[in-house]
Design a protein around this motif. Structure first.
Motif, short mmCIF file in Angstrom:
data_model
loop_
_atom_site.label_atom_id
_atom_site.label_comp_id
_atom_site.label_asym_id
_atom_site.label_seq_id
_atom_site.Cartn_x
_atom_site.Cartn_y
_atom_site.Cartn_z
N TYR A 249 16.98 26.70 7.57
CA TYR A 249 18.33 27.18 7.87
C TYR A 249 19.30 26.75 6.77
N SER A 250 20.54 27.17 6.90
CA SER A 250 21.56 26.76 5.93
C SER A 250 22.07 25.36 6.30
N GLN A 253 24.39 25.64 9.28
CA GLN A 253 23.71 25.80 10.57
C GLN A 253 23.13 24.48 11.07
N CYS A 295 17.93 16.36 12.43
CA CYS A 295 18.48 17.42 11.58
C CYS A 295 18.55 16.92 10.14
N LEU A 326 15.03 20.12 12.64
CA LEU A 326 15.75 21.28 12.10
C LEU A 326 16.14 20.95 10.66
N SER A 328 17.29 22.30 6.45
CA SER A 328 17.71 23.24 5.41
C SER A 328 17.03 22.84 4.11
N LYS A 364 13.88 25.69 16.85
CA LYS A 364 14.57 26.99 16.76
C LYS A 364 15.66 27.15 17.80
N VAL A 367 19.44 26.16 17.12
CA VAL A 367 20.32 27.10 16.43
C VAL A 367 20.59 28.30 17.33
#
Length: 369
Positions: A249-250, A253, A295, A326, A328, A364, A367
């Motif tokens: 993800y970015s 996010q 994260c 999660l 990026s 997932k 998000v």
């Protein structure tokens, strides 16, 4: 209404800042190391009856049969009902499971990553009829950490009264630790403790990407006669029939999800790798205490092997505790260089990729919601 109240109502982000792994420096007392020698949360509820064998791999069903018999030999009721029902469903109408010979006091589960060795090892622990305080379950690293914390003689005394010791991910890439644990296991066998183990790949013994039982038995020296090898073939169950892992993800996010998720941590990946070098791997479990999600921003390829091996331990502890990840940056299958994936620690790195991919799939919903 005050401006602060208005801001709190209009913002979709939770007020509390996320946690940070980099801010944690846990200290783990020796008695906690002993008390935590039980199957981790992910494997707390597994049983032989919940193991889903691949119908194309008869060795997986045979392993369940032999381990059920091994548990029965330790004094427990043979959980044959579920096994018979499962074999009937899959069409393997085989005769009753063979009894484990009286000689071996241990079993070694030999197979690649993702074939369910830890599931079966934990199931054996659960099936063994003894109080939790009389059976122990831990990784090789956790066992060596216990020796470091208690001393060799005290560790022998602590574990000698156990009925069963399960060792997951027996590591043979450190000759000193291998001799240490082999000596420890010899003392425990003499005291009547039953043993069960899975193992990692020995450097230079890659073969099919799995560890060879003959090498394991040779490395544990005089203990070979106490182990019965069980080969378990198959593909990585974590990705059997499942969709591919989500793309990274970015940063935005990941950050928003961290703020919106109670109990989530938020760390910059390069800084986390630096922090792991300052925390002993025996404390990585404590490092994740209470976390509901991890994260990470700016995930990058691992710069060196020492850092990579520390990340493998962290990935194992997160997977054991079912903590979604999660991220990026780069996808997890690009964490390790081609040279690393061809080297002596190849199996560890592929296991880490497999487990982190599964945890990324679990994340997932952070998000989505």
């Amino acid at each position: 209404m005050s401006s602060s109240s208005a801001a709190s109502q209009s913002s979709p982000i939770a007020e509390a800042s996320p946690l940070s792994l980099c801010a944690r420096e846990p200290h783990v007392p020796a008695d906690r190391l002993v008390a935590e020698m039980v199957p981790p949360p992910r494997f707390d509820s597994v049983r032989f009856s919940t193991y889903i064998p691949d119908p194309n791999q008869p060795s997986q069903i045979e392993a369940v049969d032999v381990l059920e018999a091994f548990a029965a030999g330790l004094g427990g009721a043979h959980a044959s009902g579920a096994g018979k029902a499962r074999r009937g469903f899959l069409g393997f109408g085989r005769p009753k499971a063979p009894k484990v010979p009286a000689g071996p006091r241990g079993v070694y589960l030999d197979g690649g990553y993702g074939v369910g060795k830890t599931h079966l090892l934990a199931s054996l622990w659960h099936a063994t009829p003894a109080e939790p305080s009389l059976k122990a379950f831990g990784t090789f690293v956790e066992l060596t950490n216990l020796v470091g914390a208690l001393g060799f003689q005290q560790t022998v005394q602590t574990l000698s009264g156990h009925r069963l010791l399960c060792i997951d991910e027996f590591e043979l890439d450190d000759p000193g630790d291998t001799v240490l644990v082999s000596t420890l296991l010899g003392k425990l066998v003499d005291a009547g403790v039953a043993l069960a183990a899975t193992s990692n790949t020995l450097p230079g013994k890659l073969g099919e990407g799995r560890f060879a039982a003959a090498d394991f038995l040779r490395e544990i020296q005089g203990l070979s006669a106490h182990f019965r090898p069980l080969r378990i073939d198959g593909e990585d169950y974590r990705h059997r029939g499942l969709p591919e892992a989500p793309a990274p993800y970015s940063d935005e996010q990941v950050t928003k999800a961290a703020y919106a998720t109670e109990g989530a941590s938020l760390d910059d990946f390069p800084h986390l790798l630096e922090h792991l070098a300052r925390v002993h791997p025996s404390r990585y479990g404590a490092l994740t205490d209470g976390l509901k999600a991890v994260c990470l921003t700016d995930v990058q390829p691992i710069p060196d092997q020492s850092t990579a091996l520390r990340l493998v331990v962290l990935a194992d502890r997160l997977y054991d505790r079912e903590v979604p990840v999660l991220a990026s940056g780069q996808p997890f299958d690009q964490l390790f260089s081609e040279e690393m994936l061809k080297g002596g620690y190849r199996k560890k790195y592929f296991r880490a990729i497999s487990r982190l991919t599964a945890l990324a799939r679990d994340a997932k919903s952070l998000v989505t919601h």
